[in-house]
Design a protein around this motif. Structure first.
Motif, PDB file in Angstrom:
ATOM      1  N   ARG A   1     -43.075-110.163 -43.506  1.00 56.53           N
ATOM      2  CA  ARG A   1     -44.388-110.252 -44.132  1.00 56.53           C
ATOM      3  C   ARG A   1     -44.441-111.524 -44.978  1.00 56.53           C
ATOM      4  N   PRO A   2     -45.604-112.152 -45.087  1.00 55.59           N
ATOM      5  CA  PRO A   2     -45.694-113.467 -45.743  1.00 55.59           C
ATOM      6  C   PRO A   2     -45.111-113.542 -47.152  1.00 55.59           C
ATOM      7  N   LEU A   3     -45.311-112.533 -47.976  1.00 53.49           N
ATOM      8  CA  LEU A   3     -44.731-112.576 -49.334  1.00 53.49           C
ATOM      9  C   LEU A   3     -43.225-112.353 -49.290  1.00 53.49           C
ATOM     10  N   ALA A   4     -42.782-111.416 -48.476  1.00 55.13           N
ATOM     11  CA  ALA A   4     -41.347-111.131 -48.380  1.00 55.13           C
ATOM     12  C   ALA A   4     -40.584-112.330 -47.832  1.00 55.13           C
ATOM     13  N   ALA A   5     -41.191-113.020 -46.871  1.00 56.79           N
ATOM     14  CA  ALA A   5     -40.554-114.189 -46.254  1.00 56.79           C
ATOM     15  C   ALA A   5     -40.779-115.466 -47.060  1.00 56.79           C
ATOM     16  N   ARG A   6     -41.483-115.340 -48.187  1.00 57.36           N
ATOM     17  CA  ARG A   6     -41.756-116.458 -49.106  1.00 57.36           C
ATOM     18  C   ARG A   6     -42.586-117.569 -48.475  1.00 57.36           C
TER      19      ARG A   6
ATOM     20  N   ILE B   1     -45.877-117.273 -48.559  1.00 63.27           N
ATOM     21  CA  ILE B   1     -47.004-117.270 -49.490  1.00 63.27           C
ATOM     22  C   ILE B   1     -46.429-116.952 -50.865  1.00 63.27           C
ATOM     23  N   SER B   2     -46.862-117.679 -51.869  1.00 63.79           N
ATOM     24  CA  SER B   2     -46.355-117.457 -53.224  1.00 63.79           C
ATOM     25  C   SER B   2     -47.026-116.233 -53.847  1.00 63.79           C
ATOM     26  N   PRO B   3     -46.359-115.590 -54.799  1.00 60.64           N
ATOM     27  CA  PRO B   3     -46.987-114.464 -55.511  1.00 60.64           C
ATOM     28  C   PRO B   3     -48.307-114.872 -56.175  1.00 60.64           C
ATOM     29  N   TYR B   4     -48.360-116.057 -56.738  1.00 59.83           N
ATOM     30  CA  TYR B   4     -49.593-116.544 -57.362  1.00 59.83           C
ATOM     31  C   TYR B   4     -50.723-116.623 -56.341  1.00 59.83           C
ATOM     32  N   GLU B   5     -50.417-117.172 -55.195  1.00 59.40           N
ATOM     33  CA  GLU B   5     -51.412-117.317 -54.136  1.00 59.40           C
ATOM     34  C   GLU B   5     -51.900-115.946 -53.658  1.00 59.40           C
ATOM     35  N   ALA B   6     -50.987-114.999 -53.541  1.00 58.58           N
ATOM     36  CA  ALA B   6     -51.356-113.641 -53.121  1.00 58.58           C
ATOM     37  C   ALA B   6     -52.283-112.993 -54.144  1.00 58.58           C
ATOM     38  N   ILE B   7     -51.952-113.119 -55.420  1.00 60.71           N
ATOM     39  CA  ILE B   7     -52.798-112.531 -56.464  1.00 60.71           C
ATOM     40  C   ILE B   7     -54.163-113.213 -56.486  1.00 60.71           C
ATOM     41  N   ALA B   8     -54.198-114.511 -56.279  1.00 56.83           N
ATOM     42  CA  ALA B   8     -55.480-115.226 -56.234  1.00 56.83           C
ATOM     43  C   ALA B   8     -56.342-114.697 -55.085  1.00 56.83           C
TER      44      ALA B   8
END
Length: 138
Positions: free
Chosen positions: A86-91, A93-100
């Motif tokens: 998954r994009p967050l797990a595989a880094r 996508i950044s956590p900041y980008e996901a929250i945005a």
């Protein structure tokens, strides 16, 4: 120019994966009872505005729910075969980008619900609270 469009295309693909738009079954499972309620509650012909708000709202909030779930599990998912890509797990996508992206989707859902009556708007805040905190309780 081609590099920029291919980079944008890759980024959009990661957003689709993050929001699970590539796996519509979750949206359909949420949409099914929503549509039944609209049809039953209206006596067979739902108001077009209600139909649009609830269909788009279901899509937006399900996508936002997938993001917040992956955000909560971002340090656990890399250790699970089913979720490690998954994009967050595989880094990717950044956590900041996901929250945005989560905030943008929830603001779009809010814009939709603001078309409805006050009670519905107030209930939507309860639903949003449940959506945002669900991953903390599993």
């Amino acid at each position: 120019m081609a590099t920029r469009s291919s980079a944008l295309s890759r980024r959009l693909r990661e957003y689709v994966l993050l929001t699970r738009l590539n796996r519509p079954i979750g949206t359909l499972l949420l949409l099914w009872p929503t549509l039944w309620a609209l049809w039953i509650g209206s006596g067979g012909i739902p108001d077009p505005l209600l139909l649009v708000v609830f269909v788009l709202g279901t899509l937006l909030t399900r996508s936002a729910g997938c993001i917040i779930n992956d955000f909560a599990d971002r340090n656990f998912d890399p250790h699970v075969a089913r979720t490690r890509e998954r994009p967050l797990a595989a880094r990717r996508i950044s956590p900041y980008e996901a929250i945005a992206l989560f905030v943008v989707l929830m603001l779009l859902a809010l814009a939709l619900v603001l078309q409805l009556d006050t009670n519905t708007v107030l209930l939507s805040f309860v639903a949003a609270g449940l959506l945002a905190t669900y991953p903390l309780f599993k």
